[in-house]
Scaffold this motif. Structure first.
Motif, PDB file in Angstrom:
ATOM      1  N   LEU A 157       0.396  -1.216  -0.546  1.00 18.00           N
ATOM      2  CA  LEU A 157      -0.543   0.226  -0.106  1.00 18.00           C
ATOM      3  C   LEU A 157       0.598   1.539   0.443  1.00 18.00           C
ATOM      4  CD1 LEU A 157      -2.676  -1.008   2.724  1.00 18.00           C
ATOM      5  CD2 LEU A 157      -2.741  -0.707  -0.393  1.00 18.00           C
ATOM      6  N   ARG A 158       1.530   1.364   1.097  1.00 23.65           N
ATOM      7  CA  ARG A 158       2.792   2.855   1.203  1.00 23.65           C
ATOM      8  C   ARG A 158       3.540   2.727  -0.628  1.00 23.65           C
ATOM      9  NH1 ARG A 158       4.508   7.282   0.908  1.00 23.65           N
ATOM     10  NH2 ARG A 158       5.594   7.765   2.361  1.00 23.65           N
ATOM     11  N   THR A 159       3.547   0.997  -1.186  1.00 26.52           N
ATOM     12  CA  THR A 159       4.652   1.992  -2.413  1.00 26.52           C
ATOM     13  C   THR A 159       4.091   1.856  -3.404  1.00 26.52           C
ATOM     14  OG1 THR A 159       6.975   0.049  -1.091  1.00 26.52           O
ATOM     15  CG2 THR A 159       5.900   0.679  -3.972  1.00 26.52           C
ATOM     16  N   ASN A 160       2.409   1.666  -3.287  1.00 27.79           N
ATOM     17  CA  ASN A 160       1.463   1.868  -4.066  1.00 27.79           C
ATOM     18  C   ASN A 160       1.444   3.650  -4.074  1.00 27.79           C
ATOM     19  OD1 ASN A 160      -0.357   1.953  -6.764  1.00 27.79           O
ATOM     20  ND2 ASN A 160      -2.164   1.965  -5.419  1.00 27.79           N
ATOM     21  N   SER A 161       1.155   3.595  -3.225  1.00 30.28           N
ATOM     22  CA  SER A 161       1.287   5.309  -2.639  1.00 30.28           C
ATOM     23  C   SER A 161       2.026   6.319  -3.617  1.00 30.28           C
ATOM     24  CB  SER A 161       0.849   5.826  -1.110  1.00 30.28           C
ATOM     25  OG  SER A 161       0.464   6.672  -0.685  1.00 30.28           O
ATOM     26  N   TRP A 162       3.258   5.821  -2.836  1.00 24.26           N
ATOM     27  CA  TRP A 162       4.161   6.750  -3.133  1.00 24.26           C
ATOM     28  C   TRP A 162       4.466   6.925  -4.792  1.00 24.26           C
ATOM     29  CZ3 TRP A 162       8.743   4.717  -6.142  1.00 24.26           C
ATOM     30  CH2 TRP A 162       9.866   6.179  -6.068  1.00 24.26           C
ATOM     31  N   LEU A 163       4.398   5.801  -5.824  1.00 27.02           N
ATOM     32  CA  LEU A 163       4.427   5.766  -6.697  1.00 27.02           C
ATOM     33  C   LEU A 163       2.533   6.532  -7.495  1.00 27.02           C
ATOM     34  CD1 LEU A 163       4.562   2.077  -7.845  1.00 27.02           C
ATOM     35  CD2 LEU A 163       6.851   3.523  -7.598  1.00 27.02           C
ATOM     36  N   MET A 164       1.911   6.197  -7.348  1.00 27.26           N
ATOM     37  CA  MET A 164       1.061   7.221  -7.828  1.00 27.26           C
ATOM     38  C   MET A 164       1.462   9.088  -7.507  1.00 27.26           C
ATOM     39  SD  MET A 164      -1.246   5.082  -9.353  1.00 27.26           S
ATOM     40  CE  MET A 164      -2.480   6.258  -9.370  1.00 27.26           C
ATOM     41  N   TYR A 165       1.959   9.306  -6.213  1.00 22.68           N
ATOM     42  CA  TYR A 165       2.217  10.515  -6.173  1.00 22.68           C
ATOM     43  C   TYR A 165       3.114  10.234  -7.089  1.00 22.68           C
ATOM     44  CZ  TYR A 165       3.941  13.748  -3.754  1.00 22.68           C
ATOM     45  OH  TYR A 165       4.984  15.499  -3.272  1.00 22.68           O
TER      46      TYR A 165
END
Length: 53
Positions: free
Chosen positions: A34-42
């Motif tokens: 979840l954290r990685t996905n959030s960072w990539l989307m950002y």
């Protein structure tokens, strides 16, 4: 910059996900995902100019 450093620190902390028998729980693995996905989307949003203030 700070978000990226925080993500790198978290990945370093959980850098055992590549092992076949990791001691990480499913919850910890989901948190990393979840954290990685959030960072990539950002990063994708700000790099494409779609970042809304």
């Amino acid at each position: 910059m700070h978000d990226t450093r925080a993500l790198v620190k978290m990945i370093e902390l959980f850098n055992r996900v590549h092992e076949l028998e990791t001691a990480l729980t499913d919850e910890q693995l989901r948190a990393i995902l979840l954290r990685t996905n959030s960072w990539l989307m950002y990063i994708l949003q700000i790099s494409s100019g779609n970042f809304h203030k």
